[in-house]
Write an enzyme that holds these catalytic residues in place. Structure first.
Site, short mmCIF file in Angstrom:
data_model
loop_
_atom_site.label_atom_id
_atom_site.label_comp_id
_atom_site.label_asym_id
_atom_site.label_seq_id
_atom_site.Cartn_x
_atom_site.Cartn_y
_atom_site.Cartn_z
N ILE A 157 35.73 57.65 64.83
CA ILE A 157 35.99 56.31 63.87
C ILE A 157 34.88 55.37 64.77
CG2 ILE A 157 37.45 54.55 63.47
CD1 ILE A 157 39.81 56.70 63.50
N ASP A 175 32.91 54.24 76.63
CA ASP A 175 33.75 55.48 76.47
C ASP A 175 33.83 56.26 77.77
OD1 ASP A 175 35.18 57.66 75.61
OD2 ASP A 175 35.13 57.27 73.51
N ALA A 188 43.36 50.13 66.05
CA ALA A 188 43.51 51.30 66.52
C ALA A 188 44.98 51.68 66.68
CB ALA A 188 43.04 51.65 67.66
N ASP A 191 45.70 45.25 62.81
CA ASP A 191 46.09 46.00 61.80
C ASP A 191 47.24 46.77 62.28
OD1 ASP A 191 46.42 47.36 59.25
OD2 ASP A 191 45.65 49.19 60.16
N GLU A 199 56.25 47.21 65.25
CA GLU A 199 55.69 47.06 63.62
C GLU A 199 57.10 47.16 62.94
OE1 GLU A 199 52.76 50.04 62.95
OE2 GLU A 199 51.47 49.02 64.30
N HIS A 244 49.43 47.49 59.14
CA HIS A 244 49.00 48.82 59.26
C HIS A 244 48.50 49.63 58.23
CE1 HIS A 244 49.70 52.23 62.66
NE2 HIS A 244 48.77 52.55 61.96
N GLY A 283 45.35 50.89 57.82
CA GLY A 283 44.10 51.68 58.17
C GLY A 283 43.90 52.93 57.48
C1 9EZ Z 1 38.94 52.91 77.24
C2 9EZ Z 1 39.44 54.07 77.68
C3 9EZ Z 1 39.87 54.20 79.09
C4 9EZ Z 1 39.49 55.04 76.81
C5 9EZ Z 1 40.40 56.04 76.79
C6 9EZ Z 1 40.05 56.94 75.85
C7 9EZ Z 1 38.41 57.10 74.26
N1 9EZ Z 1 39.17 56.64 75.20
N2 9EZ Z 1 38.99 55.58 75.95
C8 9EZ Z 1 38.75 51.66 78.17
N3 9EZ Z 1 40.71 58.03 75.58
C9 9EZ Z 1 39.88 53.02 79.86
C10 9EZ Z 1 39.34 51.75 79.53
#
Ligand code: 9EZ
Length: 527
Positions: free
Chosen positions: A150, A169, A229, A254, A259, A277, A279
């Site tokens: 996404i 990431d 998300a 969203d 909810e 929601h 999305g």
């Molecule tokens: C992002 C993340 C963890 C994180 C966790 C996962 C793809 N993703 N990113 C910022 N599953 C800590 C801080």
């Protein structure tokens, strides 16, 4: 065979079920009692998110073989109760990628140009040109947190609009992100330099409350934030305060902590765009997921082939009984390891030792990968796509078979590595099917891998264990079991403390502050 569709799904899915000769009933809006009353005569159940498939429903499901979710989230299905009855639980991850990414762009643009607010104003007969002056996206920096499927699609669209896209990431290989023309930055740099921030991670231990008061405080004045998300990644109280003060110029949500977000003060703000929601809510996505789940259910009921299951491997039913205990062990070892290991993973090494080498090893490998990836990516991972996801994320998987398992019949030894860091967990089956951890790194311990646990690294000194017990007891947290391992008397040691309930963050901090405690990780495994 009979299929009950208990939530609204696209007619295209219903047609596939009927065409294959299944007897299909569509009954939406059933009460839990009504569902419990009729579920006993069905072989398959198809839901979206409305039907709550609880342990109580599953108990009454005497003929049920499969539960299919048209979509990805599985919060509404008690997977463990289903697994215990041998009911396969399937979802359709991936079907919502485009639709969620496009909704994110819709939120980004309508937030930048205040389109919902301008519409509301015009409907009141006004013509407020000055009030609704917006901002351009062109040449602005978009920070994307989580750049899987996404996030990557959002990145391409934003680049098309002339945005400077940066991303954080911890679990994505740098090559893949760079190939998108996206600059990889630290979370701190993303937080401090973005004009717009959008989140595309699952909700996990790590991401709950990720956008909190402290991080918002370090953002640029006038930053704009989108969350399409999961609810809970953005701390709504902190966001409210920052929208009120103007620190955050505007936000678009969203998804919500609760909810619907009934009574939330966010609903009273002018500088916010809200959608319920939506999305995944497009005709195309709903067709995609309905067709996918219908085809998967037909294949399972008519041919026995399992696809996209979250609780059973895709193997012929005659080999399943022999490998199932190893699948269970493998998944639990992988999950444990993933939860004690900090940050991204570059390499996974799986050693199969002893008798297990005579079984088909592919499903056991997939179970290890699913176990490792699920705490990171949640319901996106299943028994089919786990190897593909590992590959996409640049994780190398090595397998070693050794006929000798020392004193054991069989052992699985799993190692994860990143740079010079590595962690290893070894496990075996006690009797024919009870999973046991027998070593963590170089420490011999015997741990039952189930439920909530604390994994504690400490100095081997008198009083450490007593202190841990005292803090937990004072906070009314009951200890179910405790195991210890040490390299030598007075040296480094580990403690694994089983608890009847998860340990809240504040109490974890208190434990971390005790003398001779080096680190503590909270671990959660299925019971
Ligand atoms: C992002 C993340 C963890 C994180 C966790 C996962 C793809 N993703 N990113 C910022 N599953 C800590 C801080």
């Amino acid at each position: 065979m009979r299929v009950l569709v208990s939530d609204n799904i696209s007619q295209k899915g219903i047609e596939i079920l009927k065409r294959s000769g299944l007897d299909v009933d569509v009954k939406t809006g059933l009460s839990p009692e009504e569902l419990r009353g009729i579920i006993g005569s069905y072989d398959a159940l198809i839901v979206r998110s409305a039907t709550k498939v609880t342990a109580d429903i599953i108990e009454a499901a005497d003929n049920l073989k499969v539960i299919g979710r048209a979509g990805s989230g599985l919060d509404n299905v008690d997977k463990l109760a289903a697994t215990k009855r041998g009911i396969v639980v399937m979802n359709t991850p991936g079907g919502n990628t485009i639709t969620t990414a496009e909704h994110t762009m819709a939120l980004l643009l309508s937030m930048a140009r205040q389109i919902p607010q301008a519409t509301a104003s015009m409907k009141q007969g006004k013509w407020e040109k000055k009030r609704f002056t917006g901002v351009e996206l062109y040449n602005k920096t978009l920070g994307i947190i989580g750049i899987g499927n996404i996030g990557s699609h959002v990145a391409r669209m934003a680049q098309g609009m002339g945005m400077n896209v940066i991303a954080y990431d911890p679990y994505m290989s740098e090559e893949r992100v760079r190939s998108l023309g996206v600059k990889i930055v630290s979370l701190d740099e993303l937080i401090e330099t973005s004009d717009f921030i959008t989140i595309h991670t699952p909700l996990t231990h790590e991401t709950r409350g990720l956008i909190n008061a402290e991080r918002i405080g370090r953002m640029k004045d006038g930053v704009r934030i989108v969350n399409a998300a999961r609810g809970g990644i953005v701390d709504e109280k902190a966001l409210y305060d920052a929208l009120k003060s103007g620190k955050v110029a505007s936000a678009a949500l969203d998804v919500f902590e609760h909810e619907p977000p009934e009574g939330s003060p966010l609903l009273e703000l002018d500088n916010i765009v809200l959608t319920p929601h939506l999305g995944a809510a497009t005709e195309e996505a709903q067709d995609n997921v309905a067709v996918a789940i219908a085809e998967q259910i037909v294949d399972y009921l008519t041919k026995g082939t399992i696809r996209n299951a979250v609780n059973f491997p895709s193997v012929p039913s005659d080999v399943l009984p022999r490998i199932q205990p190893y699948i269970n062990l493998a998944e639990r070892l992988g999950s444990f390891l993933s939860q004690i290991f900090e940050g991204g993973i570059e390499t996974i090494i799986i050693e199969y030792k002893g008798g297990v080498c005579n079984l088909v090893l592919e499903p056991i490998k997939i179970a290890v990968l699913k176990g490792i990836l699920t705490p990171i990516l949640q319901e996106t991972v299943n028994f089919v796509n786990a190897p593909l996801i590992a590959k996409e994320r640049g994780i190398e998987v090595k397998e070693i078979t050794t006929p000798d398992a020392g004193d054991y019949h069989s052992m699985l030894v799993i190692t994860v590595k990143a740079g010079r860091k590595s962690s290893t967990v070894s496990g075996t089956l006690h009797g024919k099917k009870d999973p046991r951890i027998i070593a963590i790194d170089n420490f011999a311990v015997e741990v039952i891998p189930e439920g909530d646990m604390l994994f504690i690294s400490n100095n081997d000194r008198p009083g450490v264990i007593g202190n841990i017990g005292t803090v937990l007891g004072r906070n009314n947290i009951n200890i179910s079991r405790m195991q210890f391992g040490r390299e030598r008397a007075g040296g480094r040691a580990i403690s694994v403390v089983g608890t009847d309930t998860p340990v809240p963050k504040e109490i974890l901090s208190e434990l971390k502050g005790l003398p001779n405690i080096l680190s503590i990780k909270q671990i959660s495994l299925p019971v």
